[in-house]
Design an enzyme around this catalytic site. Structure first.
Site, PDB file in Angstrom:
ATOM      1  N   ARG A 135      11.490  70.786  93.198  1.00 25.07           N
ATOM      2  CA  ARG A 135      11.536  71.926  92.294  1.00 25.07           C
ATOM      3  C   ARG A 135      10.711  71.590  91.062  1.00 25.07           C
ATOM      4  O   ARG A 135      10.206  70.489  90.932  1.00 25.07           O
ATOM      5  CB  ARG A 135      12.966  72.357  91.957  1.00 25.07           C
ATOM      6  CG  ARG A 135      14.033  71.328  91.921  1.00 25.07           C
ATOM      7  CD  ARG A 135      13.908  70.279  90.829  1.00 25.07           C
ATOM      8  NE  ARG A 135      13.708  70.888  89.525  1.00 25.07           N
ATOM      9  CZ  ARG A 135      13.177  70.279  88.481  1.00 25.07           C
ATOM     10  NH1 ARG A 135      12.746  69.021  88.571  1.00 25.07           N
ATOM     11  NH2 ARG A 135      13.029  70.869  87.326  1.00 25.07           N
ATOM     12  N   GLY A 136      10.572  72.616  90.166  1.00 24.04           N
ATOM     13  CA  GLY A 136       9.679  72.435  89.021  1.00 24.04           C
ATOM     14  C   GLY A 136       8.331  73.038  89.386  1.00 24.04           C
ATOM     15  O   GLY A 136       7.786  72.759  90.467  1.00 24.04           O
ATOM     16  N   ALA A 137       7.801  73.878  88.486  1.00 27.40           N
ATOM     17  CA  ALA A 137       6.640  74.702  88.858  1.00 27.40           C
ATOM     18  C   ALA A 137       5.446  73.919  89.443  1.00 27.40           C
ATOM     19  O   ALA A 137       5.011  74.200  90.567  1.00 27.40           O
ATOM     20  CB  ALA A 137       6.220  75.540  87.656  1.00 27.40           C
ATOM     21  N   GLN A 147      19.766  70.341  85.955  1.00 28.89           N
ATOM     22  CA  GLN A 147      18.510  69.562  86.006  1.00 28.89           C
ATOM     23  C   GLN A 147      18.392  68.616  84.819  1.00 28.89           C
ATOM     24  O   GLN A 147      17.778  67.560  84.913  1.00 28.89           O
ATOM     25  CB  GLN A 147      17.287  70.502  86.020  1.00 28.89           C
ATOM     26  CG  GLN A 147      17.086  71.279  87.301  1.00 28.89           C
ATOM     27  CD  GLN A 147      17.710  72.659  87.218  1.00 28.89           C
ATOM     28  OE1 GLN A 147      18.711  72.861  86.541  1.00 28.89           O
ATOM     29  NE2 GLN A 147      17.138  73.620  87.921  1.00 28.89           N
ATOM     30  N   ASP A 155       7.358  78.102  83.831  1.00 30.27           N
ATOM     31  CA  ASP A 155       7.182  78.523  85.228  1.00 30.27           C
ATOM     32  C   ASP A 155       6.094  79.578  85.361  1.00 30.27           C
ATOM     33  O   ASP A 155       5.456  79.699  86.415  1.00 30.27           O
ATOM     34  CB  ASP A 155       8.495  79.036  85.798  1.00 30.27           C
ATOM     35  CG  ASP A 155       9.414  77.860  86.078  1.00 30.27           C
ATOM     36  OD1 ASP A 155      10.082  77.404  85.131  1.00 30.27           O
ATOM     37  OD2 ASP A 155       9.395  77.356  87.213  1.00 30.27           O
ATOM     38  N   ARG A 197      10.157  80.897  96.576  1.00 27.29           N
ATOM     39  CA  ARG A 197      10.715  81.122  95.227  1.00 27.29           C
ATOM     40  C   ARG A 197       9.765  82.051  94.462  1.00 27.29           C
ATOM     41  O   ARG A 197       8.549  81.881  94.541  1.00 27.29           O
ATOM     42  CB  ARG A 197      10.893  79.785  94.488  1.00 27.29           C
ATOM     43  CG  ARG A 197      11.914  78.866  95.171  1.00 27.29           C
ATOM     44  CD  ARG A 197      12.308  77.698  94.297  1.00 27.29           C
ATOM     45  NE  ARG A 197      13.118  78.111  93.176  1.00 27.29           N
ATOM     46  CZ  ARG A 197      13.413  77.314  92.138  1.00 27.29           C
ATOM     47  NH1 ARG A 197      12.934  76.078  92.101  1.00 27.29           N
ATOM     48  NH2 ARG A 197      14.172  77.744  91.147  1.00 27.29           N
ATOM     49  N   ASN A 218      10.773  80.273  81.614  1.00 28.71           N
ATOM     50  CA  ASN A 218      11.185  78.894  81.896  1.00 28.71           C
ATOM     51  C   ASN A 218      12.676  78.933  82.230  1.00 28.71           C
ATOM     52  O   ASN A 218      13.300  80.008  82.232  1.00 28.71           O
ATOM     53  CB  ASN A 218      10.901  77.988  80.695  1.00 28.71           C
ATOM     54  CG  ASN A 218      11.059  76.515  81.040  1.00 28.71           C
ATOM     55  OD1 ASN A 218      10.500  76.050  82.047  1.00 28.71           O
ATOM     56  ND2 ASN A 218      11.817  75.769  80.269  1.00 28.71           N
ATOM     57  N   LYS A 219      13.238  77.799  82.510  1.00 31.12           N
ATOM     58  CA  LYS A 219      14.647  77.711  82.937  1.00 31.12           C
ATOM     59  C   LYS A 219      15.571  78.493  82.012  1.00 31.12           C
ATOM     60  O   LYS A 219      15.390  78.461  80.796  1.00 31.12           O
ATOM     61  CB  LYS A 219      15.038  76.230  82.990  1.00 31.12           C
ATOM     62  CG  LYS A 219      16.438  75.934  83.442  1.00 31.12           C
ATOM     63  CD  LYS A 219      16.807  76.602  84.749  1.00 31.12           C
ATOM     64  CE  LYS A 219      15.876  76.242  85.904  1.00 31.12           C
ATOM     65  NZ  LYS A 219      16.077  77.123  87.100  1.00 31.12           N
TER      66      LYS A 219
HETATM   67  O1  MRU Z   1      14.639  75.919  89.061  1.00 30.03           O
HETATM   68  P1  MRU Z   1      13.725  74.783  88.750  1.00 30.03           P
HETATM   69  O2  MRU Z   1      14.420  73.472  88.657  1.00 30.03           O
HETATM   70  O3  MRU Z   1      12.528  74.762  89.657  1.00 30.03           O
HETATM   71  O4  MRU Z   1      13.199  75.126  87.302  1.00 30.03           O
HETATM   72  C1  MRU Z   1      12.341  74.246  86.654  1.00 30.03           C
HETATM   73  C2  MRU Z   1      11.982  74.658  85.289  1.00 30.03           C
HETATM   74  O5  MRU Z   1      12.392  75.687  84.791  1.00 30.03           O
HETATM   75  C3  MRU Z   1      11.003  73.797  84.579  1.00 30.03           C
HETATM   76  O6  MRU Z   1      11.270  73.747  83.214  1.00 30.03           O
HETATM   77  C4  MRU Z   1       9.610  74.389  84.799  1.00 30.03           C
HETATM   78  O7  MRU Z   1       9.376  74.568  86.157  1.00 30.03           O
HETATM   79  C5  MRU Z   1       8.564  73.566  84.228  1.00 30.03           C
HETATM   80  S1  MRU Z   1       8.341  72.128  85.204  1.00 30.03           S
HETATM   81  C6  MRU Z   1       7.135  71.199  84.542  1.00 30.03           C
END
Ligand code: MRU
Length: 363
Positions: free
Chosen positions: A55-57, A214, A255, A98, A265-266
């Site tokens: 996970r993470g963009a 996370q 994201d 996603r 973002n999250k």
């Molecule tokens: O749901 P996730 O864990 O994929 O969400 C991740 C985030 O929101 C991160 O902050 C974002 O992707 C930036 S990652 C460098």
């Protein structure tokens, strides 16, 4: 001292391309277990993205590129038409994993461009019997390039952003925008890691980031491994800490960033940005240019993923709430007016973002 600062930029890798397949570190099992799974079927890579194994963009983008490559590499297609049809299915399945992180779609469209080009080249070489192996090699090469570039971009983001942080003091982040989320040294954590590498003396406040944790599971683990001092807090401590703990800056990842700088973002990021403004704390977004979506004029058009209610009613499999209706938007959008600067691998953008981001994207 030198060893301690070097440790700050050493990071566990969430994904690798190997001869045996795509190796994914299962982030669902961190921090208790460090389990790596090897996938030779693109469907399994798609499932790994959907189920948050990776996970993470930016890391999702790398996984999508590798998923497309392994799909083509392992395809049993015997003709170019068969391979083209299969490639469309591969792209559609990866794209459906996603919705919010634009790096996923960026990576798929980059792999598609290479696929189309490789098909044309194969036809030019031999219209009667185009070599599918050449196409397979081109896809594998491109996926590895995407990975390499992500690593380089993280280093550049870190270098640009480090000077924005205090030489000594406290910073805060949200979720995990570290190596686990990018396949490099991280974006937000990359800035922090690079600052520490350059000698800054920082302590990082890490909100746990309910419901998926996370922050608690991944960012705390990453910072601990990197030897960077941290303090884990629950999400509802953010306002209090910004008021009382002398925090100099917040750095988060992204994201998707719209043309006007609005940033998805999250979930929880928006309230942090508003609180940061109230307390005079700088609020930085760190993200690669691939996270810009200039086709969207503002954040209103960014699709927000709604995840399963169980992630809210349960913590690590244990029910903590009765069976009641649940809202679970996994992301929120921070209006650009709350963002002090956006740090990219090509430089730092400031308001007005419509101009500054367009310039960076065109570089
Ligand atoms: O749901 P996730 O864990 O994929 O969400 C991740 C985030 O929101 C991160 O902050 C974002 O992707 C930036 S990652 C460098």
């Amino acid at each position: 001292m030198e060893q301690a600062s070097q440790r700050a930029i050493l990071a566990a890798q969430p994904i690798e391309w190997t001869r045996s397949g795509v190796v994914v570190l299962d982030q669902r099992q961190l921090p208790e277990h460090e389990v790596r799974n090897t996938y030779t079927d693109y469907k399994h890579v798609a499932r790994a993205i959907r189920d948050m194994e990776i996970r993470g963009a930016p890391a999702i983008g790398v996984a999508a590129a590798m998923g497309a490559a392994i799909g083509v590499q392992r395809s049993l297609a015997r003709t170019l038409d068969e391979l083209r049809a299969e490639f469309e299915t591969i792209c559609a399945e990866l794209a459906a994993t996603r919705p919010t992180a634009v790096d996923l779609f960026w990576a798929i469209s980059r792999m598609r461009a290479v696929f189309v080009q490789a098909c044309q080249a194969a036809l030019v070489r031999s219209a009667l019997a185009p070599s599918l192996d050449d196409i397979r090699s081109a896809m594998v090469h491109e996926a590895q390039l995407v990975h390499r570039e992500k690593r380089e971009h993280d280093l550049a983001i870190g270098c640009h952003g480090a000077s924005l942080l205090p030489r000594s003091g406290r910073v805060m982040t949200q979720c995990n925008a570290g190596a686990l989320a990018t396949a490099g040294i991280g974006t937000a954590l990359g800035v922090i890691r690079m600052a520490v590498f350059e000698g800054h003396d920082l302590e990082v406040f890490v909100p746990e980031t309910r419901p998926y944790l996370q922050g608690a599971r991944l960012t705390a683990w990453e910072l601990q491994q990197a030897g960077i001092p941290l303090k884990l807090i629950t999400d509802n401590m953010v306002g209090h800490c910004l008021k009382t703990e002398d925090i100099a800056a917040i750095v988060v990842g992204a994201d998707r960033i719209a043309a006007n700088g609005d940033t998805a973002n999250k979930i929880g990021t928006y309230q942090m940005a508003v609180l940061a403004r109230e307390h005079g704390v700088a609020f930085y977004v760190a993200a690669p240019v691939s996270t810009l979506d200039l086709s969207l004029p503002s954040g209103d058009a960014i699709p927000i993923e709604e995840r399963s209610p169980e992630e809210v009613t349960h913590v690590r499999g244990v029910r903590v709430a009765p069976d009641v209706p649940v809202a679970h938007p996994a992301f929120d959008v921070t209006p650009s007016q709350f963002i002090t600067a956006i740090i990219t691998e090509r430089g730092i953008a400031r308001s007005p973002y419509t101009d500054s981001l367009e310039k960076l994207a065109g570089k």
